[in-house]
Design a protein around this motif. Structure first.
Motif, PDB file in Angstrom:
ATOM      1  N   GLY A  50      48.231  -3.112  36.673  1.00 39.68           N
ATOM      2  CA  GLY A  50      47.139  -4.047  37.211  1.00 39.68           C
ATOM      3  C   GLY A  50      45.896  -3.982  36.441  1.00 39.68           C
ATOM      4  O   GLY A  50      44.844  -4.536  36.644  1.00 39.68           O
ATOM      5  N   VAL A  51      46.009  -3.341  35.201  1.00 42.82           N
ATOM      6  CA  VAL A  51      44.993  -3.187  34.268  1.00 42.82           C
ATOM      7  C   VAL A  51      44.863  -4.314  33.234  1.00 42.82           C
ATOM      8  O   VAL A  51      46.004  -4.606  32.666  1.00 42.82           O
ATOM      9  CB  VAL A  51      44.775  -1.765  33.695  1.00 42.82           C
ATOM     10  N   THR A  66      41.296   9.516  22.792  1.00 37.73           N
ATOM     11  CA  THR A  66      40.502   9.053  24.243  1.00 37.73           C
ATOM     12  C   THR A  66      41.001   7.757  24.624  1.00 37.73           C
ATOM     13  O   THR A  66      41.149   6.881  23.993  1.00 37.73           O
ATOM     14  CB  THR A  66      38.932   8.962  24.023  1.00 37.73           C
ATOM     15  N   LEU A  67      41.701   7.779  25.794  1.00 34.77           N
ATOM     16  CA  LEU A  67      42.221   6.468  26.471  1.00 34.77           C
ATOM     17  C   LEU A  67      41.245   6.180  27.708  1.00 34.77           C
ATOM     18  O   LEU A  67      40.968   6.804  28.522  1.00 34.77           O
ATOM     19  CB  LEU A  67      43.491   6.809  27.053  1.00 34.77           C
ATOM     20  N   THR A  68      40.679   4.764  27.549  1.00 31.21           N
ATOM     21  CA  THR A  68      39.788   4.635  28.736  1.00 31.21           C
ATOM     22  C   THR A  68      40.362   2.911  28.883  1.00 31.21           C
ATOM     23  O   THR A  68      40.865   2.256  28.215  1.00 31.21           O
ATOM     24  CB  THR A  68      38.369   4.023  27.952  1.00 31.21           C
ATOM     25  N   ALA A  69      40.032   2.748  30.279  1.00 30.68           N
ATOM     26  CA  ALA A  69      40.786   1.387  30.988  1.00 30.68           C
ATOM     27  C   ALA A  69      40.029   1.244  32.201  1.00 30.68           C
ATOM     28  O   ALA A  69      39.524   1.905  32.628  1.00 30.68           O
ATOM     29  CB  ALA A  69      42.271   1.362  31.121  1.00 30.68           C
ATOM     30  N   GLN A  70      40.157  -0.055  32.391  1.00 30.00           N
ATOM     31  CA  GLN A  70      39.153  -0.631  33.431  1.00 30.00           C
ATOM     32  C   GLN A  70      40.043  -1.728  34.505  1.00 30.00           C
ATOM     33  O   GLN A  70      40.676  -2.544  33.828  1.00 30.00           O
ATOM     34  CB  GLN A  70      37.780  -1.355  32.943  1.00 30.00           C
ATOM     35  N   ARG A  71      40.059  -1.149  35.437  1.00 28.04           N
ATOM     36  CA  ARG A  71      40.531  -2.132  36.666  1.00 28.04           C
ATOM     37  C   ARG A  71      39.499  -2.572  37.707  1.00 28.04           C
ATOM     38  O   ARG A  71      38.868  -1.750  38.093  1.00 28.04           O
ATOM     39  CB  ARG A  71      41.635  -1.515  37.457  1.00 28.04           C
ATOM     40  N   THR A  72      39.247  -3.975  37.696  1.00 29.36           N
ATOM     41  CA  THR A  72      38.385  -4.579  38.532  1.00 29.36           C
ATOM     42  C   THR A  72      38.844  -4.914  39.944  1.00 29.36           C
ATOM     43  O   THR A  72      40.015  -4.990  39.967  1.00 29.36           O
ATOM     44  CB  THR A  72      37.673  -5.905  37.824  1.00 29.36           C
ATOM     45  N   VAL A  73      38.217  -4.776  40.769  1.00 32.13           N
ATOM     46  CA  VAL A  73      38.272  -5.090  42.154  1.00 32.13           C
ATOM     47  C   VAL A  73      38.056  -6.769  42.084  1.00 32.13           C
ATOM     48  O   VAL A  73      37.064  -7.301  41.632  1.00 32.13           O
ATOM     49  CB  VAL A  73      37.218  -4.443  43.192  1.00 32.13           C
ATOM     50  N   PRO A  74      39.178  -7.261  42.973  1.00 33.34           N
ATOM     51  CA  PRO A  74      38.989  -8.713  43.161  1.00 33.34           C
ATOM     52  C   PRO A  74      37.588  -9.161  43.982  1.00 33.34           C
ATOM     53  O   PRO A  74      37.156  -8.281  44.561  1.00 33.34           O
ATOM     54  CB  PRO A  74      40.230  -9.155  44.203  1.00 33.34           C
TER      55      PRO A  74
END
Length: 149
Positions: A50-51, A66-74
């Protein structure tokens, strides 16, 4: 009988300082990942379902990956949540790389919610065959080479 748990106090202090337990309802503790070696490279697989692929960032700096990811809230205006179990926010992992990897040739791909990173071994870290020199009866040195049959 009293039992002493040296980590209990550290865990409670960490929770108090960070203001959260080890993973709250909306903020996960970490992204699950696997790391294994195949032939002349390592493979790191991190689950990020879902990212948005555009939010994923992979950096190498001074031997740290370094691994960075963002999952946003609907958008939640006008929404009445019945259940909310999917984590949202920023995910980050850092892995120390050894001297034996070629950080210039690291590659990454994202498919079906899995981030795959290929970390090749440096040439100097790959196994190699060493020739053995020996002196024959005349005092001249010759190289012994392996012959396949």
């Amino acid at each position: 009988m009293l039992r002493f748990d040296p980590f209990r106090d550290v865990d409670s202090l960490t929770s108090a300082l960070l203001g959260a337990s080890t993973g709250s309802d909306r903020a996960p503790r970490f992204m699950p990942m696997d790391l294994y070696k195949v032939d002349d490279h390592y493979v790191l697989s991190a689950d990020l379902p879902g990212v948005d692929p555009g939010s994923i960032d992979v950096d190498v700096d001074r031997g740290t990956l370094t691994l960075t990811a963002q999952r946003t809230v609907p958008e939640s205006s006008g929404v009445q949540w019945i259940s909310s179990e999917r984590f949202a926010g920023t995910f980050r992992r850092q892995i120390s790389l050894g001297d034996g990897v070629d950080s210039e040739r690291i590659s990454a791909s994202y498919d079906n919610g899995v981030l795959s990173i290929t970390i090749p071994l440096a040439e100097r870290a790959k196994p190699r065959k060493i020739d053995i020199a020996r002196a024959d009866l005349t005092g001249e040195q010759r190289s012994i080479e392996h012959q396949s049959t």
